[in-house]
Design a protein around this motif. Structure first.
Motif, PDB file in Angstrom:
ATOM      1  N   ILE A 103       0.926  -1.198  -0.028  1.00 16.26           N
ATOM      2  CA  ILE A 103       0.032  -0.069   0.003  1.00 16.26           C
ATOM      3  C   ILE A 103       0.876   1.152  -0.024  1.00 16.26           C
ATOM      4  CG2 ILE A 103      -1.586   1.234   1.283  1.00 16.26           C
ATOM      5  CD1 ILE A 103      -2.945  -1.578   2.127  1.00 16.26           C
ATOM      6  N   THR A 104       1.934   1.199   0.837  1.00 15.90           N
ATOM      7  CA  THR A 104       2.900   2.468   0.750  1.00 15.90           C
ATOM      8  C   THR A 104       3.574   2.621  -0.496  1.00 15.90           C
ATOM      9  OG1 THR A 104       3.348   1.867   2.922  1.00 15.90           O
ATOM     10  CG2 THR A 104       5.041   3.381   1.944  1.00 15.90           C
ATOM     11  N   PHE A 105       4.024   1.455  -1.307  1.00 18.13           N
ATOM     12  CA  PHE A 105       4.690   1.927  -2.457  1.00 18.13           C
ATOM     13  C   PHE A 105       3.522   2.103  -3.439  1.00 18.13           C
ATOM     14  CE2 PHE A 105       8.052  -1.569  -1.695  1.00 18.13           C
ATOM     15  CZ  PHE A 105       8.900  -0.645  -1.186  1.00 18.13           C
ATOM     16  N   LEU A 106       2.105   1.608  -3.638  1.00 19.77           N
ATOM     17  CA  LEU A 106       1.089   2.197  -4.356  1.00 19.77           C
ATOM     18  C   LEU A 106       0.875   3.532  -4.213  1.00 19.77           C
ATOM     19  CD1 LEU A 106      -1.088  -0.790  -4.516  1.00 19.77           C
ATOM     20  CD2 LEU A 106       0.134   0.147  -6.224  1.00 19.77           C
ATOM     21  N   CYS A 107       0.914   4.147  -2.984  1.00 23.56           N
ATOM     22  CA  CYS A 107       0.508   5.498  -2.622  1.00 23.56           C
ATOM     23  C   CYS A 107       1.774   6.328  -3.118  1.00 23.56           C
ATOM     24  CB  CYS A 107       0.379   5.827  -0.994  1.00 23.56           C
ATOM     25  SG  CYS A 107      -0.998   4.935  -0.383  1.00 23.56           S
ATOM     26  N   ILE A 108       3.007   6.027  -2.895  1.00 21.97           N
ATOM     27  CA  ILE A 108       4.208   6.726  -3.096  1.00 21.97           C
ATOM     28  C   ILE A 108       4.172   6.761  -4.785  1.00 21.97           C
ATOM     29  CG2 ILE A 108       6.924   6.551  -3.274  1.00 21.97           C
ATOM     30  CD1 ILE A 108       6.708   5.698  -0.498  1.00 21.97           C
ATOM     31  N   SER A 109       3.710   5.764  -5.512  1.00 20.15           N
ATOM     32  CA  SER A 109       3.772   5.723  -6.923  1.00 20.15           C
ATOM     33  C   SER A 109       2.771   6.520  -7.669  1.00 20.15           C
ATOM     34  CB  SER A 109       3.923   4.451  -7.802  1.00 20.15           C
ATOM     35  OG  SER A 109       2.661   3.876  -7.286  1.00 20.15           O
ATOM     36  N   PHE A 110       1.438   6.497  -6.781  1.00 16.92           N
ATOM     37  CA  PHE A 110       0.432   7.454  -7.349  1.00 16.92           C
ATOM     38  C   PHE A 110       0.730   8.821  -7.076  1.00 16.92           C
ATOM     39  CE2 PHE A 110      -3.613   9.470  -6.395  1.00 16.92           C
ATOM     40  CZ  PHE A 110      -4.283   9.485  -7.738  1.00 16.92           C
ATOM     41  N   ILE A 111       1.130   9.420  -5.928  1.00 16.57           N
ATOM     42  CA  ILE A 111       1.835  10.588  -5.902  1.00 16.57           C
ATOM     43  C   ILE A 111       2.791  10.970  -6.624  1.00 16.57           C
ATOM     44  CG2 ILE A 111       2.979  12.198  -4.300  1.00 16.57           C
ATOM     45  CD1 ILE A 111       1.504  10.764  -1.833  1.00 16.57           C
ATOM     46  N   MET A 112       3.764  10.211  -7.074  1.00 19.54           N
ATOM     47  CA  MET A 112       4.723  10.587  -8.143  1.00 19.54           C
ATOM     48  C   MET A 112       4.048  10.898  -9.492  1.00 19.54           C
ATOM     49  SD  MET A 112       7.729  11.011  -6.415  1.00 19.54           S
ATOM     50  CE  MET A 112       8.768  10.754  -7.655  1.00 19.54           C
ATOM     51  N   MET A 113       3.147  10.020  -9.703  1.00 19.18           N
ATOM     52  CA  MET A 113       2.555  10.138 -11.035  1.00 19.18           C
ATOM     53  C   MET A 113       1.601  11.224 -11.389  1.00 19.18           C
ATOM     54  SD  MET A 113       1.618   6.208 -12.373  1.00 19.18           S
ATOM     55  CE  MET A 113       0.384   5.985 -11.431  1.00 19.18           C
ATOM     56  N   THR A 114       1.143  11.562 -10.278  1.00 17.80           N
ATOM     57  CA  THR A 114       0.146  12.620 -10.143  1.00 17.80           C
ATOM     58  C   THR A 114       1.125  14.239 -10.344  1.00 17.80           C
ATOM     59  OG1 THR A 114      -1.242  11.639  -8.847  1.00 17.80           O
ATOM     60  CG2 THR A 114      -1.643  14.013  -8.842  1.00 17.80           C
ATOM     61  N   LEU A 115       2.182  14.044  -9.405  1.00 12.38           N
ATOM     62  CA  LEU A 115       2.987  15.271  -9.632  1.00 12.38           C
ATOM     63  C   LEU A 115       3.673  15.261 -10.941  1.00 12.38           C
ATOM     64  CD1 LEU A 115       4.812  15.154  -6.166  1.00 12.38           C
ATOM     65  CD2 LEU A 115       3.460  16.830  -6.861  1.00 12.38           C
ATOM     66  N   ALA A 116       4.063  14.426 -11.517  1.00 12.31           N
ATOM     67  CA  ALA A 116       4.767  14.456 -12.883  1.00 12.31           C
ATOM     68  C   ALA A 116       3.822  14.940 -13.834  1.00 12.31           C
ATOM     69  CB  ALA A 116       5.400  13.215 -13.263  1.00 12.31           C
ATOM     70  N   ASN A 117       2.541  14.551 -13.930  1.00 13.40           N
ATOM     71  CA  ASN A 117       1.443  14.868 -14.651  1.00 13.40           C
ATOM     72  C   ASN A 117       1.259  16.540 -14.395  1.00 13.40           C
ATOM     73  OD1 ASN A 117      -0.491  14.713 -16.571  1.00 13.40           O
ATOM     74  ND2 ASN A 117      -1.864  13.805 -15.382  1.00 13.40           N
ATOM     75  N   ILE A 118       1.098  16.778 -13.320  1.00 15.16           N
ATOM     76  CA  ILE A 118       0.816  18.209 -12.954  1.00 15.16           C
ATOM     77  C   ILE A 118       1.937  19.163 -13.485  1.00 15.16           C
ATOM     78  CG2 ILE A 118       0.573  19.940 -11.153  1.00 15.16           C
ATOM     79  CD1 ILE A 118      -0.857  18.075  -9.689  1.00 15.16           C
ATOM     80  N   LEU A 119       3.077  18.899 -13.202  1.00 12.77           N
ATOM     81  CA  LEU A 119       4.560  19.604 -13.607  1.00 12.77           C
ATOM     82  C   LEU A 119       4.846  19.462 -15.171  1.00 12.77           C
ATOM     83  CD1 LEU A 119       6.509  18.877 -10.329  1.00 12.77           C
ATOM     84  CD2 LEU A 119       5.107  21.040 -10.856  1.00 12.77           C
ATOM     85  N   SER A 120       4.292  18.398 -15.793  1.00 15.92           N
ATOM     86  CA  SER A 120       4.576  18.618 -16.983  1.00 15.92           C
ATOM     87  C   SER A 120       3.771  19.288 -18.093  1.00 15.92           C
ATOM     88  CB  SER A 120       4.592  17.246 -17.503  1.00 15.92           C
ATOM     89  OG  SER A 120       3.434  16.480 -17.525  1.00 15.92           O
ATOM     90  N   LYS A 121       3.043  19.855 -17.803  1.00 13.80           N
ATOM     91  CA  LYS A 121       2.051  20.614 -18.355  1.00 13.80           C
ATOM     92  C   LYS A 121       2.373  21.959 -18.898  1.00 13.80           C
ATOM     93  CE  LYS A 121      -1.900  18.021 -18.224  1.00 13.80           C
ATOM     94  NZ  LYS A 121      -1.991  17.176 -19.112  1.00 13.80           N
ATOM     95  N   LYS A 122       2.502  22.287 -20.086  1.00 12.85           N
ATOM     96  CA  LYS A 122       2.923  23.535 -20.600  1.00 12.85           C
ATOM     97  C   LYS A 122       1.788  24.717 -20.056  1.00 12.85           C
ATOM     98  CE  LYS A 122       5.166  21.783 -25.048  1.00 12.85           C
ATOM     99  NZ  LYS A 122       5.637  21.983 -26.322  1.00 12.85           N
ATOM    100  N   SER A 123       2.343  25.685 -19.869  1.00  8.00           N
ATOM    101  CA  SER A 123       1.584  26.947 -19.430  1.00  8.00           C
ATOM    102  C   SER A 123       1.152  27.907 -20.595  1.00  8.00           C
ATOM    103  CB  SER A 123       2.530  27.678 -18.454  1.00  8.00           C
ATOM    104  OG  SER A 123       3.550  28.292 -19.144  1.00  8.00           O
ATOM    105  N   PHE A 124       1.774  27.683 -21.558  1.00 11.34           N
ATOM    106  CA  PHE A 124       1.083  28.587 -22.801  1.00 11.34           C
ATOM    107  C   PHE A 124       1.287  27.867 -24.222  1.00 11.34           C
ATOM    108  CE2 PHE A 124       5.554  29.682 -22.416  1.00 11.34           C
ATOM    109  CZ  PHE A 124       6.068  29.808 -23.406  1.00 11.34           C
ATOM    110  N   ILE A 125       0.507  28.007 -25.083  1.00 18.53           N
ATOM    111  CA  ILE A 125       0.674  27.496 -26.445  1.00 18.53           C
ATOM    112  C   ILE A 125       1.191  28.555 -27.322  1.00 18.53           C
ATOM    113  CG2 ILE A 125      -0.305  26.321 -28.219  1.00 18.53           C
ATOM    114  CD1 ILE A 125      -2.093  24.799 -26.161  1.00 18.53           C
TER     115      ILE A 125
END
Length: 117
Positions: free
Chosen positions: A9-31
């Motif tokens: 459960i700990t590994f799943l939570c850490i991996s879910f948090i890392m994927m969510t952070l990577a998804n949020i931080l990888s978005k471009k702010s302008f096109i």
């Protein structure tokens, strides 16, 4: 047992948090229109930058890869000839070659080996 479940459960939570952070931080702010175009020299393209890819060429390449891997699988049969039972070796090799020939006949029958139509 409970420690393994807690660890999973700990590994799943850490991996879910890392994927969510990577998804949020990888978005471009302008096109930017120039940056999203295929040419960055300032000219608008006259037609699409994508070239038509020959499906026939792709099919021939896939068939080549399949038969190339099968030839690589035939090489160990030669090396095991002296150290195995001759009857079992003969049955195995003939069955393998028969499967190859049936596949080749099927591709030939479907017209995949004819380059020009």
């Amino acid at each position: 047992m409970t420690s393994m479940i807690l660890l999973a459960i700990t590994f799943l939570c850490i991996s879910f948090i890392m994927m969510t952070l990577a998804n949020i931080l990888s978005k471009k702010s302008f096109i930017d229109r120039e940056k999203s175009s295929p040419f960055e020299c300032g000219f608008d393209p006259k037609n699409s930058a994508r070239l038509m890819f020959s499906l026939r060429f792709f099919l021939i390449a896939v068939i080549f890869l399949i038969f190339d891997v099968e030839i690589a699988l035939l090489l160990p049969l030669i090396m095991t000839y002296n150290s195995s039972n001759i009857f079992i070796w003969l049955i195995t090799s003939l069955l393998f070659i028969l499967i190859l020939l049936i596949g080749l006949y099927h591709e030939w029958n479907q017209g995949a080996l004819e380059w020009a139509n």
